[in-house]
Design a protein around this motif. Sequence first.
Motif, PDB file in Angstrom:
ATOM      1  N   PRO A  15       6.009  -9.752   2.116  1.00  0.00           N
ATOM      2  CA  PRO A  15       6.477  -8.447   1.645  1.00  0.00           C
ATOM      3  C   PRO A  15       7.427  -7.731   2.595  1.00  0.00           C
ATOM      4  O   PRO A  15       8.138  -6.820   2.173  1.00  0.00           O
ATOM      5  CB  PRO A  15       5.172  -7.650   1.480  1.00  0.00           C
ATOM      6  N   ARG A  50       6.523  -1.513   3.003  1.00  0.00           N
ATOM      7  CA  ARG A  50       5.973  -0.383   2.242  1.00  0.00           C
ATOM      8  C   ARG A  50       6.576  -0.335   0.839  1.00  0.00           C
ATOM      9  O   ARG A  50       5.882  -0.033  -0.142  1.00  0.00           O
ATOM     10  CB  ARG A  50       6.260   0.926   2.974  1.00  0.00           C
ATOM     11  N   TYR A  53       4.799  -2.922  -1.283  1.00  0.00           N
ATOM     12  CA  TYR A  53       3.456  -2.476  -1.660  1.00  0.00           C
ATOM     13  C   TYR A  53       3.500  -1.450  -2.782  1.00  0.00           C
ATOM     14  O   TYR A  53       2.645  -1.439  -3.671  1.00  0.00           O
ATOM     15  CB  TYR A  53       2.748  -1.862  -0.452  1.00  0.00           C
ATOM     16  N   ALA A 110       0.447  -9.136  -6.326  1.00  0.00           N
ATOM     17  CA  ALA A 110       0.644  -9.909  -5.104  1.00  0.00           C
ATOM     18  C   ALA A 110      -0.274 -11.115  -5.134  1.00  0.00           C
ATOM     19  O   ALA A 110      -1.347 -11.087  -5.742  1.00  0.00           O
ATOM     20  CB  ALA A 110       0.358  -9.059  -3.865  1.00  0.00           C
ATOM     21  N   LEU A 154      -3.618  -7.462   3.470  1.00  0.00           N
ATOM     22  CA  LEU A 154      -2.857  -6.662   2.510  1.00  0.00           C
ATOM     23  C   LEU A 154      -3.600  -5.377   2.165  1.00  0.00           C
ATOM     24  O   LEU A 154      -3.002  -4.291   2.116  1.00  0.00           O
ATOM     25  CB  LEU A 154      -2.585  -7.472   1.246  1.00  0.00           C
ATOM     26  N   TYR A 196      -1.944  -2.020   0.565  1.00  0.00           N
ATOM     27  CA  TYR A 196      -1.559  -2.496  -0.767  1.00  0.00           C
ATOM     28  C   TYR A 196      -2.720  -2.270  -1.733  1.00  0.00           C
ATOM     29  O   TYR A 196      -3.842  -2.684  -1.478  1.00  0.00           O
ATOM     30  CB  TYR A 196      -1.178  -3.977  -0.725  1.00  0.00           C
TER      31      TYR A 196
END
Length: 374
Positions: free
Chosen positions: A94, A134, A137, A143, A154, A159
């Motif tokens: 991410p 960020r 997320y 995810a 995470l 997240y």
Amino acid sequence: MRVTIVSKALVVGAYQKKLQELASCPDIQLTAIVPPSWRDGRREQRLERLPGAHYQLLATPIAFNGRFHLHFYPRLPRILASLRPDILHIDEEPYNLATYLALRAGQRVGARTLFFSWQNLHRRYPLPFRLMERYAYAHADAAVAGTSSAADVLRDKGYRGDLAVIPQFGVDPEVFAPRPSGAARQFTIGYAGRLVEEKGLRVLLEALALLQGPWRLAMRGSGPMRDEISSWFASRSQEGRLDLAEHLPSTEMPAFLNTLDLLVLPSLTRPNWKEQFGRVLIEAMACGVPVVGSDSGEIPAVIGEGGLVFPEGQPVDLAGLLAELRADPARRAALGRLGRERVLARFTQAQIAAQTVALYRRMLGTTPPQACPQ
């Protein structure tokens, strides 16, 4: 549903079996976007293409090839505007630039988006990577974490979206399978992977120095420790015990693994890294080769009852296990059977694909017209 996967990992031909399994589902229209090659240090992995696939594999230029956090695909927005996928699966962490740009491009065409993570350490990244993380997320629809510890990271980092725990790739048990051993050979210990300190290769050498009696070491890989390993054997006038060659194409790994009596992965945990999975373990286990791994990161969870685990950084313990297994062919055979059974139960490409399709359907709120072939 129209699914597009963006993945540099899919330059490896063996990994594309997952695409075949995904495309076998009747409600999936699949396109994979990959670079023509990926550079990992000094080694360049060129795109391998599996024959006979029922999906579209598009090779598109990549910017900053070899830069894990900064690479991206300049033509991706135009490709997505043409494909207009329902699901955009971004096979990247991410905090990477490729993920950030792909998320934004996917959102512009109305796709549901997801990212993948192996990261099993809670790390605070510098700017701008922290901001991109960020953003992922906050804006990704789902995810995938490769392991439960990656999923915990995470969640700990904030997240809150849909999250599935699915390894990135499994193995094809028809390709990675036991083969007749042929002629008798000297007891052969194997290693395949990067030739770097954190993989515990100095621990392996120390263990071999303690191992009395016949043995040989077969290694496949590249990295900065290559000369050190060769020099270690030369300084002991034991060059004949070392079979060291470069990284193998994925199609040649099953044959190599089937020349081994066991495979070792002696990884060491470092402040910024611990073993995230150890794919070579499941490849060896699928081939019926017993495995010995350290207790770094995910290794014990991957091996389970399908092999043996020793405390990381302890060459005496590793040497003891090597000696025990060399002396007991029946135990090696039993561990080999248990390892293959574990892969068949948990780590095949078909199982990974089925779990991934279930996540896609959950994201879109659809139900399957019929079961995917297994």
